[in-house]
Design a protein around this motif. Sequence first.
Motif, mmCIF file in Angstrom:
data_model
loop_
_atom_site.group_PDB
_atom_site.id
_atom_site.type_symbol
_atom_site.label_atom_id
_atom_site.label_comp_id
_atom_site.label_asym_id
_atom_site.label_seq_id
_atom_site.Cartn_x
_atom_site.Cartn_y
_atom_site.Cartn_z
ATOM 1 N N ALA A 1 -5.481 -0.999 3.559
ATOM 2 C CA ALA A 1 -5.035 -0.930 4.956
ATOM 3 C C ALA A 1 -4.575 -2.297 5.444
ATOM 4 C CB ALA A 1 -6.168 -0.403 5.837
ATOM 5 N N ARG A 2 -5.309 -3.324 5.069
ATOM 6 C CA ARG A 2 -4.960 -4.704 5.440
ATOM 7 C C ARG A 2 -3.579 -5.068 4.884
ATOM 8 N NH1 ARG A 2 -9.343 -8.143 3.044
ATOM 9 N NH2 ARG A 2 -10.719 -7.184 4.599
ATOM 10 N N ALA A 3 -3.319 -4.659 3.635
ATOM 11 C CA ALA A 3 -2.028 -4.953 2.997
ATOM 12 C C ALA A 3 -0.906 -4.135 3.621
ATOM 13 C CB ALA A 3 -2.122 -4.672 1.500
ATOM 14 N N PHE A 4 -1.194 -2.864 3.973
ATOM 15 C CA PHE A 4 -0.180 -2.021 4.614
ATOM 16 C C PHE A 4 0.206 -2.579 5.976
ATOM 17 C CE2 PHE A 4 -1.291 2.231 2.316
ATOM 18 C CZ PHE A 4 -0.662 1.752 1.188
ATOM 19 N N LEU A 5 -0.755 -3.126 6.687
ATOM 20 C CA LEU A 5 -0.516 -3.661 8.034
ATOM 21 C C LEU A 5 0.390 -4.893 7.994
ATOM 22 C CD1 LEU A 5 -1.195 -3.563 11.093
ATOM 23 C CD2 LEU A 5 -3.163 -5.034 10.585
ATOM 24 N N LYS A 6 0.234 -5.707 6.975
ATOM 25 C CA LYS A 6 1.004 -6.955 6.895
ATOM 26 C C LYS A 6 2.492 -6.654 6.726
ATOM 27 C CE LYS A 6 1.048 -11.403 4.497
ATOM 28 N NZ LYS A 6 0.436 -12.228 3.432
ATOM 29 N N LYS A 7 3.285 -7.337 7.528
ATOM 30 C CA LYS A 7 4.734 -7.106 7.505
ATOM 31 C C LYS A 7 5.379 -7.965 6.420
ATOM 32 C CE LYS A 7 4.533 -6.151 12.444
ATOM 33 N NZ LYS A 7 4.858 -6.657 13.799
ATOM 34 N N ALA A 8 5.060 -7.651 5.193
ATOM 35 C CA ALA A 8 5.587 -8.401 4.048
ATOM 36 C C ALA A 8 6.503 -7.502 3.235
ATOM 37 C CB ALA A 8 4.436 -8.895 3.176
ATOM 38 N N LYS A 9 7.518 -8.099 2.626
ATOM 39 C CA LYS A 9 8.499 -7.329 1.866
ATOM 40 C C LYS A 9 8.113 -7.137 0.409
ATOM 41 C CE LYS A 9 11.325 -6.560 5.201
ATOM 42 N NZ LYS A 9 11.505 -5.178 5.706
ATOM 43 N N ILE A 10 7.050 -7.812 -0.015
ATOM 44 C CA ILE A 10 6.545 -7.629 -1.377
ATOM 45 C C ILE A 10 5.081 -7.228 -1.281
ATOM 46 C CG2 ILE A 10 6.069 -8.730 -3.603
ATOM 47 C CD1 ILE A 10 8.409 -10.601 -3.074
ATOM 48 N N LEU A 11 4.728 -6.130 -1.902
ATOM 49 C CA LEU A 11 3.351 -5.623 -1.876
ATOM 50 C C LEU A 11 2.841 -5.564 -3.309
ATOM 51 C CD1 LEU A 11 0.945 -4.340 -0.431
ATOM 52 C CD2 LEU A 11 2.131 -2.136 -0.533
ATOM 53 N N ILE A 12 1.751 -6.293 -3.581
ATOM 54 C CA ILE A 12 1.172 -6.350 -4.921
ATOM 55 C C ILE A 12 -0.253 -5.820 -4.845
ATOM 56 C CG2 ILE A 12 0.486 -7.850 -6.828
ATOM 57 C CD1 ILE A 12 2.715 -9.769 -5.994
ATOM 58 N N LEU A 13 -0.552 -4.823 -5.663
ATOM 59 C CA LEU A 13 -1.877 -4.214 -5.659
ATOM 60 C C LEU A 13 -2.429 -4.210 -7.075
ATOM 61 C CD1 LEU A 13 0.227 -2.119 -3.838
ATOM 62 C CD2 LEU A 13 -2.017 -1.691 -2.833
ATOM 63 N N ASP A 14 -3.612 -4.777 -7.244
ATOM 64 C CA ASP A 14 -4.242 -4.898 -8.563
ATOM 65 C C ASP A 14 -5.333 -3.835 -8.692
ATOM 66 O OD1 ASP A 14 -5.272 -5.669 -10.973
ATOM 67 O OD2 ASP A 14 -5.499 -7.783 -10.463
ATOM 68 N N GLU A 15 -4.988 -2.736 -9.362
ATOM 69 C CA GLU A 15 -5.890 -1.600 -9.547
ATOM 70 C C GLU A 15 -6.585 -1.231 -8.239
ATOM 71 O OE1 GLU A 15 -8.089 -1.191 -13.106
ATOM 72 O OE2 GLU A 15 -7.173 -2.929 -14.045
ATOM 73 N N LYS B 1 10.104 -1.952 0.539
ATOM 74 C CA LYS B 1 9.345 -3.048 -0.055
ATOM 75 C C LYS B 1 9.454 -3.011 -1.578
ATOM 76 C CE LYS B 1 5.678 -2.799 3.484
ATOM 77 N NZ LYS B 1 5.682 -4.133 4.080
ATOM 78 N N ILE B 2 9.304 -4.191 -2.186
ATOM 79 C CA ILE B 2 9.054 -4.250 -3.622
ATOM 80 C C ILE B 2 7.557 -4.084 -3.815
ATOM 81 C CG2 ILE B 2 9.044 -5.730 -5.666
ATOM 82 C CD1 ILE B 2 11.560 -7.068 -4.623
ATOM 83 N N ILE B 3 7.152 -3.039 -4.497
ATOM 84 C CA ILE B 3 5.729 -2.761 -4.698
ATOM 85 C C ILE B 3 5.418 -2.899 -6.183
ATOM 86 C CG2 ILE B 3 3.861 -1.088 -4.423
ATOM 87 C CD1 ILE B 3 5.520 0.232 -2.193
ATOM 88 N N ILE B 4 4.514 -3.809 -6.509
ATOM 89 C CA ILE B 4 4.051 -3.983 -7.892
ATOM 90 C C ILE B 4 2.613 -3.496 -7.931
ATOM 91 C CG2 ILE B 4 3.596 -5.607 -9.756
ATOM 92 C CD1 ILE B 4 5.789 -7.389 -8.618
ATOM 93 N N LEU B 5 2.364 -2.490 -8.744
ATOM 94 C CA LEU B 5 1.061 -1.835 -8.781
ATOM 95 C C LEU B 5 0.491 -1.902 -10.191
ATOM 96 C CD1 LEU B 5 -1.028 -0.083 -7.270
ATOM 97 C CD2 LEU B 5 0.355 1.906 -7.816
ATOM 98 N N ILE B 6 -0.595 -2.663 -10.348
ATOM 99 C CA ILE B 6 -1.292 -2.710 -11.639
ATOM 100 C C ILE B 6 -2.195 -1.494 -11.717
ATOM 101 C CG2 ILE B 6 -2.935 -3.974 -13.075
ATOM 102 C CD1 ILE B 6 -1.963 -6.548 -11.818
ATOM 103 N N SER B 7 -2.013 -0.705 -12.732
ATOM 104 C CA SER B 7 -2.809 0.523 -12.817
ATOM 105 C C SER B 7 -2.780 1.093 -14.231
ATOM 106 C CB SER B 7 -2.275 1.561 -11.828
ATOM 107 O OG SER B 7 -3.023 2.756 -11.899
ATOM 108 N N HIS B 8 -3.856 1.830 -14.536
ATOM 109 C CA HIS B 8 -3.903 2.619 -15.757
ATOM 110 C C HIS B 8 -3.883 4.106 -15.419
ATOM 111 C CE1 HIS B 8 -6.097 -1.066 -17.546
ATOM 112 N NE2 HIS B 8 -4.845 -1.073 -17.958
ATOM 113 N N GLN B 9 -3.840 4.406 -14.114
ATOM 114 C CA GLN B 9 -3.911 5.801 -13.675
ATOM 115 C C GLN B 9 -2.592 6.514 -13.977
ATOM 116 O OE1 GLN B 9 -6.744 6.753 -12.740
ATOM 117 N NE2 GLN B 9 -7.811 5.144 -11.604
#
Length: 585
Positions: free
Chosen positions: A489-503, A527-535
């Motif tokens: 939620a904190r990351a979604f709120l931030k008005k940033a154009k790159i979103l990186i989520l680590d698992e 946004k550019i979304i980089i998502l680290i995941s094994h799911q």
Amino acid sequence: MNSNLKQLFIYCKPYKRLYSLILCLNICIGILELTVPYILIKLIHTVSGDAAAGDKGSTFSRILFYSIFYLLISCMGFISRYKNQQCKNKFGLKICQTMRSDVYETVLGKGLDKAKDKRAGDVVTTLTQNIHTVERFLQTDFHEFTYQGFRFLGAVIFIGIMNWKLLLVSLTILPLSVWLTRITMRSISEISQSLADKNAVLTSSLIESYNGIKTIKSYLLNPLLVRSFAEETRCVKVEELKLEKRLSLLIPVNIFLNAFPYAACVLYGGYLTLQHQLDIGELLAMVSLMNLIVRPISTMPDIVAHLKKCEGILARVFELIPPAGQQFIAVTDETAQQDSLISMEIKGLSFNLEGQTILKDVSLSIDRPQLIALTGKSGSGKTTLVKLICGFYQFPEGTIEIFGQDNRSIPQNMLMQNISYVSQESFIFTTSLYENIRYGQLDASREEVLHAAKIAQVDQFAVKLPNQYETMVSNQTLSGGQRQRVAIARAFLKKAKILILDEPTSALDTVTEQKIIEALESLKREKIIILISHQVSTLLAADMILYLEHGNLHPLESYKELQQKDLHSLTHEKKEEVKRNATFI
């Protein structure tokens, strides 16, 4: 001059007006102190002269005048000392407040490779004990150089006017004082710095033990850690005893430096009085003035000792603060937020950590908003790669360009204005649930905060809390899945154009995970979304899949291609899920 002292003077420079006021008050106090022997001489001359003339009325009026004059001088001295101490306290507090802010800001602004060079205890000890020691020095001994120097100079001139021979006798102690100071002050700076190091280790052990209390109890490590803590305490005690031993030498030195000049001058002054080369008033004034000469000489070892101790402390403090004048290369971000310029390019990136190759010649070009899944074996360098993008680590080879600019040339705070990062360890601040989410964008409205919480599925558990979003929370009060949702939620709120989520969904149930993926799919258009995941569900939703293996980055066209890669990092259940899903692709 010692480089650390030079750095300290740079911190003093903005407060030069306050220092000038302190200097003027020191001079004023010195002049008032020099007035007392003058009054004493006049008073004795008046009594002896008028007594010989038999004029008792005139004698009393003059005694009354000098008594009132003395009281006036004393009152002025009290006021000057009070104001002087106020200014000195303010001077030390202001400088050390700035110093603490700089240490804290520097630690937060450093790359992770530099910040982790220091244990938590180093930072805590510097912010508390070390800077407090500097503060006490700035409030006391820092000003003694000018104050005692002026007193000494004034007394030398006064005694020299009365009798130059007596002045030479009173100054015979000066060379001896310098020699004794050099002898007693050896290695105090080194011992002081070593003691600060040992205290930092002790503080770090306490912090680590507190943070790892569950692991300590689980593996019955109490006896081992108690022995280790006892050894660290012993090391601190040894250094403290060394320092106290050095400082204890000052006691006999001070006693000798106080007694010898008085004895020599009283003996010689008495001889001059008997020879009628000095009257009784001048002898008493000389004894009074001896305090103004003896005090600076006898306090010299103390002042130098505290200076040496402060030098050792400053060496530790300025390890955490960059040299004055060091600046980052500034960039402008007026157009960085335009959608047409949302891009990221990695060229020939290589990175080694502690002698181990993590990334080798990694290249990647992203020229539009999209959802990118980054996968690979555990320990393959996925988290390291995204931390490099965020500027947390410095790298010697290759470039990472954000919006067409090298991220190493962008100040950390400006770079992170354009990047939202959710790490594996979802950290919760000890404050309300609402504030924890609002930290993502401090100027966000309440409606924006609650909307981010809703799409991150925070509202599912927030409504069950005693005060809902105003409930005080912490790392200990929320579960792993709840912490992850707050971080998202904190990351979604931030008005940033790159979103990186680590698992980010590793601790979430299947339904909640799917809703988070749907929210990400709606955001990938802007946004550019980089998502680290094994799911598997995440990998299926991605526009691009990147597979990291042996330090090499492999862009994959589809999920089918990913099946051909070695997926030993996945669990057996996820492997079976991969096989089942493969039949539909």
